[in-house]
Write a protein that holds these residues in place. Structure first.
Motif, PDB file in Angstrom:
ATOM      1  N   THR A 188     -16.760   3.004   2.633  1.00 37.83           N
ATOM      2  CA  THR A 188     -16.416   1.653   3.093  1.00 37.83           C
ATOM      3  C   THR A 188     -15.589   1.675   4.372  1.00 37.83           C
ATOM      4  OG1 THR A 188     -14.420   1.613   1.700  1.00 37.83           O
ATOM      5  CG2 THR A 188     -16.467   0.732   0.744  1.00 37.83           C
ATOM      6  N   GLU A 205     -12.460   2.125   4.482  1.00 38.91           N
ATOM      7  CA  GLU A 205     -11.118   1.588   4.221  1.00 38.91           C
ATOM      8  C   GLU A 205     -10.020   2.618   4.493  1.00 38.91           C
ATOM      9  OE1 GLU A 205     -10.918  -1.346   3.979  1.00 38.91           O
ATOM     10  OE2 GLU A 205     -12.462  -2.270   2.764  1.00 38.91           O
ATOM     11  N   ILE A 206     -10.349   3.896   4.300  1.00 36.39           N
ATOM     12  CA  ILE A 206      -9.342   4.942   4.473  1.00 36.39           C
ATOM     13  C   ILE A 206      -8.867   5.030   5.925  1.00 36.39           C
ATOM     14  CG2 ILE A 206     -10.954   6.844   4.946  1.00 36.39           C
ATOM     15  CD1 ILE A 206      -9.139   8.549   3.063  1.00 36.39           C
ATOM     16  N   VAL A 265      -6.869  -0.217   1.626  1.00 36.31           N
ATOM     17  CA  VAL A 265      -7.055   1.050   0.920  1.00 36.31           C
ATOM     18  C   VAL A 265      -6.989   0.828  -0.586  1.00 36.31           C
ATOM     19  CG1 VAL A 265      -6.033   3.319   0.461  1.00 36.31           C
ATOM     20  CG2 VAL A 265      -6.217   2.489   2.812  1.00 36.31           C
ATOM     21  N   ARG A 266      -6.142  -0.114  -0.997  1.00 35.53           N
ATOM     22  CA  ARG A 266      -5.965  -0.396  -2.429  1.00 35.53           C
ATOM     23  C   ARG A 266      -6.985  -1.394  -2.964  1.00 35.53           C
ATOM     24  NH1 ARG A 266      -1.130  -2.521  -4.546  1.00 35.53           N
ATOM     25  NH2 ARG A 266      -1.366  -1.176  -6.350  1.00 35.53           N
ATOM     26  N   HIS A 278     -13.162   7.954  -6.036  1.00 35.47           N
ATOM     27  CA  HIS A 278     -12.193   7.228  -5.213  1.00 35.47           C
ATOM     28  C   HIS A 278     -12.391   7.550  -3.731  1.00 35.47           C
ATOM     29  CE1 HIS A 278      -7.676   6.332  -4.275  1.00 35.47           C
ATOM     30  NE2 HIS A 278      -8.436   5.300  -3.996  1.00 35.47           N
ATOM     31  N   LEU A 326      -3.077   7.963  -2.440  1.00 34.82           N
ATOM     32  CA  LEU A 326      -3.794   6.887  -1.757  1.00 34.82           C
ATOM     33  C   LEU A 326      -3.921   5.597  -2.585  1.00 34.82           C
ATOM     34  CD1 LEU A 326      -6.587   8.919   0.049  1.00 34.82           C
ATOM     35  CD2 LEU A 326      -4.679   7.686   1.106  1.00 34.82           C
ATOM     36  N   TYR A 327      -3.453   5.623  -3.830  1.00 36.02           N
ATOM     37  CA  TYR A 327      -3.408   4.370  -4.591  1.00 36.02           C
ATOM     38  C   TYR A 327      -2.198   3.525  -4.177  1.00 36.02           C
ATOM     39  CZ  TYR A 327      -7.197   5.798  -7.672  1.00 36.02           C
ATOM     40  OH  TYR A 327      -8.432   6.166  -8.155  1.00 36.02           O
ATOM     41  N   LEU A 385     -13.663   5.154  -0.581  1.00 35.42           N
ATOM     42  CA  LEU A 385     -12.801   4.967   0.592  1.00 35.42           C
ATOM     43  C   LEU A 385     -13.501   5.372   1.884  1.00 35.42           C
ATOM     44  CD1 LEU A 385      -9.304   6.197  -0.709  1.00 35.42           C
ATOM     45  CD2 LEU A 385     -10.054   3.848  -0.357  1.00 35.42           C
ATOM     46  N   SER A 406      -5.683  11.807  -3.963  1.00 35.96           N
ATOM     47  CA  SER A 406      -6.208  10.551  -4.491  1.00 35.96           C
ATOM     48  C   SER A 406      -5.097   9.698  -5.079  1.00 35.96           C
ATOM     49  CB  SER A 406      -7.275  10.834  -5.560  1.00 35.96           C
ATOM     50  OG  SER A 406      -7.797   9.630  -6.076  1.00 35.96           O
TER      51      SER A 406
END
Length: 420
Positions: A132, A134-135, A143-144, A125, A191-192, A129, A188
């Motif tokens: 890419t 995205e975080i 993020v999702r 995960h 962050l979902y 993140l 983790s």
């Protein structure tokens, strides 16, 4: 190099779990599950208790109702086969977990396997993140984008945290290992940004601490939890929250919208904001509208192979750029089973889920920690059936863990010590 039976079936079980998580094709996963279960059947002696078979009976009856009703209609065989796979998926999951860990027969190995699988999944995960970017996006939706939830990680963090409380010794020799894995899993899971995972966490905590066993004390605690939820929603509805604003505000909007998303059926299909905010309600509305055309379907359902006409081509999958007008699955599992198998099937499903939850009341259990989790899974499924189809969700991973825990709950040998 010779691999022990325990390691071999552990590897197969892990393969099934990670396939569920990371292989998008439902067909590929079902084929894999049928293959590994068939392999077990051909190489090992199949035997189970009468109580275990009785527990599976409701799922078998649900399958038979939907299958028999199919012959009263003129549906396409392809849609029938697809529904057959969906209806046998929870049966396969329970059997795989039960038989594999009946062969392994080591509760500690099971717990450690799930914790380590959850840890690996959490690392994956983070890799996605960070790779890419995205975080760093500041957008909850971005993020999702990789995954909406991960129950393997969620269950792993509670297995890790409470194993010692029930079993009397830590899962890992060194506290630094436990702490490191815990932190990675916790970050983790956060962050979902999953509403379903939050509710599942509350259910798990209440179950582990004995608050799902109904007593005067638990009623008081559940009352406090309910008041806190009422307070949260009172606050959310008292402030203006922008659904399009990036960051945490988007997540708060989703929490605020959750009740109406499920139950509001008066929707303007031409208003895309209204439609997507209440999509689950719209699916249910269309299913009920089609059932009105066949009054008998309220009792026995429309059968396997039946489809729900959305009345427009909805962009629900990347496989079809034009979108889908006819769908087989619904997010609301209660409506899904009601549509396919009628009131009879709906009552059977509720009976099955409640019977899983009621395991907490069994006093003469072999493994209390396993029993607590079986009961918690029953409650989680009662909730997730409302939001993500529960045991009939094609990506559900809990059902495999439930199968293993059903074995350890009454039959398993908890005295075997793993060589570390």
């Amino acid at each position: 190099m010779k691999i022990s039976v325990s390691k071999f079936y552990t590897i197969l079980f892990v393969l099934v779990l990670f396939s569920q998580l990371y292989v998008a094709s439902f067909r590929a996963n079902i084929i894999l599950q049928i293959f590994v279960l068939s392999f077990y059947a051909f190489t090992q002696k199949i035997n189970f208790t009468s109580s275990f078979f009785s527990l599976l009976k409701p799922l078998l009856v649900l399958f038979l109702i939907g299958f028999i009703v199919f012959f009263f209609h003129n549906y396409k065989s392809f849609n029938l086969i697809k529904d057959i796979f969906h209806f046998i998926k929870p049966i396969l999951g329970i059997l795989i977990g039960y038989f594999f860990y009946k062969k392994i027969n080591n509760f500690r190995v099971f717990i450690k396997t799930i914790v380590l699988c959850g840890f690996v999944s959490a690392v994956i995960h983070f890799i996605v993140l960070f790779s890419t970017g995205e975080i760093f996006s500041g957008s909850v939706e971005q993020v999702r984008d990789f995954s909406k939830d991960n129950f393997l990680e969620l269950i792993a963090i509670f297995f890790l945290s409470y194993y010692k409380k029930f079993e009397g010794r830590p899962l890992f020799k060194f506290n630094t290992n436990t702490f490191f894995i815990f932190i990675i899993l916790l970050l983790s899971c956060v962050l979902y940004f999953s509403r379903t995972m939050i509710i599942a966490s509350i259910i798990i905590l209440l179950s582990i601490h004995g608050y799902t066993y109904v007593t005067t004390r638990t009623i008081k605690v559940l009352g406090i939890v309910l008041l806190l939820l009422i307070g949260l929603y009172a606050y959310l509805f008292s402030v203006k929250i922008d659904r399009n604003k990036p960051g945490l505000e988007t997540f708060l909007y989703k929490i605020k919208n959750a009740p109406s998303e499920l139950f509001q059926t008066k929707i303007d299909r031409e208003n895309h904001k209204d439609l997507w905010d209440h999509w689950r309600g719209y699916e249910a509305k269309r299913a009920f509208a089609l059932m009105e055309e066949q009054p008998l379907s309220y009792i026995i359902g429309t059968g396997q192979g039946s489809l729900v006409n959305l009345k427009f081509e909805a962009p629900l999958t990347g496989e079809n750029k034009k979108g889908l007008k006819l769908i087989s699955e619904l997010h609301n599992g209660y409506v899904y089973i009601f549509y396919k198998t009628g009131l009879i099937g709906l009552l059977i499903l509720v009976y099955f889920l409640v019977s899983i939850y009621k395991k907490i009341y069994i006093i003469d259990n072999v493994n209390k920690f396993a029993t607590v989790w079986v009961s918690a899974f029953g409650l989680i499924f009662l909730f997730t059936t409302l939001t993500i189809t529960g045991i009939y969700n094609s990506r559900d991973i809990i059902i495999f863990l439930l199968g293993a825990l059903l074995y350890f709950h009454k039959e398993g040998n908890n005295t075997i010590i793993e060589q570390e």
